[in-house]
Scaffold this motif. Structure first.
Motif, PDB file in Angstrom:
ATOM      1  N   ALA A  17       0.800  -1.171  -0.085  1.00  0.00           N
ATOM      2  CA  ALA A  17       0.014   0.086  -0.161  1.00  0.00           C
ATOM      3  C   ALA A  17       0.847   1.112  -0.091  1.00  0.00           C
ATOM      4  CB  ALA A  17      -0.934   0.005   1.206  1.00  0.00           C
ATOM      5  N   ASP A  18       1.959   1.195   0.650  1.00  0.00           N
ATOM      6  CA  ASP A  18       2.790   2.450   0.814  1.00  0.00           C
ATOM      7  C   ASP A  18       3.369   2.523  -0.476  1.00  0.00           C
ATOM      8  OD1 ASP A  18       2.202   3.284   3.491  1.00  0.00           O
ATOM      9  OD2 ASP A  18       3.870   2.361   4.212  1.00  0.00           O
ATOM     10  N   ARG A  24       1.597   7.056  -6.991  1.00  0.00           N
ATOM     11  CA  ARG A  24       0.740   7.949  -6.883  1.00  0.00           C
ATOM     12  C   ARG A  24       1.368   9.349  -6.599  1.00  0.00           C
ATOM     13  NH1 ARG A  24      -2.578   4.484  -4.545  1.00  0.00           N
ATOM     14  NH2 ARG A  24      -2.354   5.341  -2.310  1.00  0.00           N
ATOM     15  N   ALA A  25       1.980   9.676  -5.667  1.00  0.00           N
ATOM     16  CA  ALA A  25       2.694  10.801  -5.078  1.00  0.00           C
ATOM     17  C   ALA A  25       3.580  11.126  -6.481  1.00  0.00           C
ATOM     18  CB  ALA A  25       3.221  10.635  -3.961  1.00  0.00           C
ATOM     19  N   CYS A  26       4.342  10.461  -6.915  1.00  0.00           N
ATOM     20  CA  CYS A  26       5.260  10.594  -7.956  1.00  0.00           C
ATOM     21  C   CYS A  26       4.549  10.989  -8.925  1.00  0.00           C
ATOM     22  CB  CYS A  26       6.306   9.401  -8.050  1.00  0.00           C
ATOM     23  SG  CYS A  26       7.432   9.155  -6.796  1.00  0.00           S
ATOM     24  N   ARG A  27       3.372  10.295  -9.530  1.00  0.00           N
ATOM     25  CA  ARG A  27       2.884  10.702 -10.801  1.00  0.00           C
ATOM     26  C   ARG A  27       2.299  12.000 -10.462  1.00  0.00           C
ATOM     27  NH1 ARG A  27       5.401   6.958 -13.153  1.00  0.00           N
ATOM     28  NH2 ARG A  27       4.485   4.898 -13.107  1.00  0.00           N
ATOM     29  N   LEU A  60      12.671  12.666  -4.093  1.00  0.00           N
ATOM     30  CA  LEU A  60      11.790  11.513  -3.330  1.00  0.00           C
ATOM     31  C   LEU A  60      12.126  11.597  -2.057  1.00  0.00           C
ATOM     32  CD1 LEU A  60      12.837   8.562  -5.637  1.00  0.00           C
ATOM     33  CD2 LEU A  60      10.568   9.322  -5.298  1.00  0.00           C
ATOM     34  N   THR A  61      13.102  12.006  -1.300  1.00  0.00           N
ATOM     35  CA  THR A  61      13.022  12.160   0.163  1.00  0.00           C
ATOM     36  C   THR A  61      12.365  13.126   0.633  1.00  0.00           C
ATOM     37  OG1 THR A  61      15.512  11.432  -0.232  1.00  0.00           O
ATOM     38  CG2 THR A  61      14.704  12.522   1.993  1.00  0.00           C
ATOM     39  N   GLN A  66       6.657  14.672   2.500  1.00  0.00           N
ATOM     40  CA  GLN A  66       5.500  15.405   2.600  1.00  0.00           C
ATOM     41  C   GLN A  66       4.148  14.378   2.273  1.00  0.00           C
ATOM     42  OE1 GLN A  66       6.162  17.412  -1.058  1.00  0.00           O
ATOM     43  NE2 GLN A  66       7.060  19.104  -0.141  1.00  0.00           N
ATOM     44  N   ALA A  67       4.364  13.175   1.861  1.00  0.00           N
ATOM     45  CA  ALA A  67       3.307  12.046   1.693  1.00  0.00           C
ATOM     46  C   ALA A  67       3.107  11.202   3.248  1.00  0.00           C
ATOM     47  CB  ALA A  67       3.467  11.400   0.657  1.00  0.00           C
ATOM     48  N   HIS A  68       4.144  11.689   4.090  1.00  0.00           N
ATOM     49  CA  HIS A  68       3.952  10.871   5.306  1.00  0.00           C
ATOM     50  C   HIS A  68       3.930   9.134   5.019  1.00  0.00           C
ATOM     51  CE1 HIS A  68       3.025  14.577   7.260  1.00  0.00           C
ATOM     52  NE2 HIS A  68       1.951  14.712   6.538  1.00  0.00           N
ATOM     53  N   LEU A  69       4.930   9.015   4.197  1.00  0.00           N
ATOM     54  CA  LEU A  69       5.226   7.645   3.752  1.00  0.00           C
ATOM     55  C   LEU A  69       6.717   7.194   4.492  1.00  0.00           C
ATOM     56  CD1 LEU A  69       4.179   7.544   0.183  1.00  0.00           C
ATOM     57  CD2 LEU A  69       2.948   6.703   2.155  1.00  0.00           C
ATOM     58  N   GLU A  70       6.740   5.932   5.014  1.00  0.00           N
ATOM     59  CA  GLU A  70       7.798   5.364   5.605  1.00  0.00           C
ATOM     60  C   GLU A  70       8.760   4.448   4.671  1.00  0.00           C
ATOM     61  OE1 GLU A  70       9.653   3.215   9.542  1.00  0.00           O
ATOM     62  OE2 GLU A  70       7.722   3.559   9.270  1.00  0.00           O
ATOM     63  N   ALA A  71       9.758   4.722   4.082  1.00  0.00           N
ATOM     64  CA  ALA A  71      10.631   3.673   3.231  1.00  0.00           C
ATOM     65  C   ALA A  71      11.243   2.564   4.059  1.00  0.00           C
ATOM     66  CB  ALA A  71      11.318   4.351   2.451  1.00  0.00           C
TER      67      ALA A  71
END
Length: 79
Positions: A17-18, A24-27, A60-61, A66-71
């Motif tokens: 899901a992440d 989606r955020a990159c697009r 990307l970082t 900004q998207a509150h995603l954890e890699a």
């Protein structure tokens, strides 16, 4: 884009899901890349990674934050 051989940047995730949320955020932000299976040389919890050119690391970082995603990790490989 990223079809040629050479250095690649992979962003791995704990969940699919992440990974899809980053896609989606990159697009939306116009950042190049695509979802791919994680290379064997890299381990990942979900098996999917966002792959792009190494020069996109800084953008990307910022986008991850900004998207509150954890890699799970960000890896640069030479293919």
């Amino acid at each position: 884009m990223i079809h040629k051989k050479g250095a690649q940047l992979y962003v791995t995730f704990y969940t699919s899901a992440d990974a899809m949320a980053l896609e989606r955020a990159c697009r939306a932000a116009g950042l190049p890349g695509r979802l791919l299976p994680v290379p064997r040389s890299i381990t990942s919890d979900c098996g999917v990674a966002w792959a792009t050119e190494p020069c996109q690391r800084a953008a990307l970082t910022v986008l991850l934050e900004q998207a509150h995603l954890e890699a799970a990790g960000i890896f640069e490989t030479e293919e």
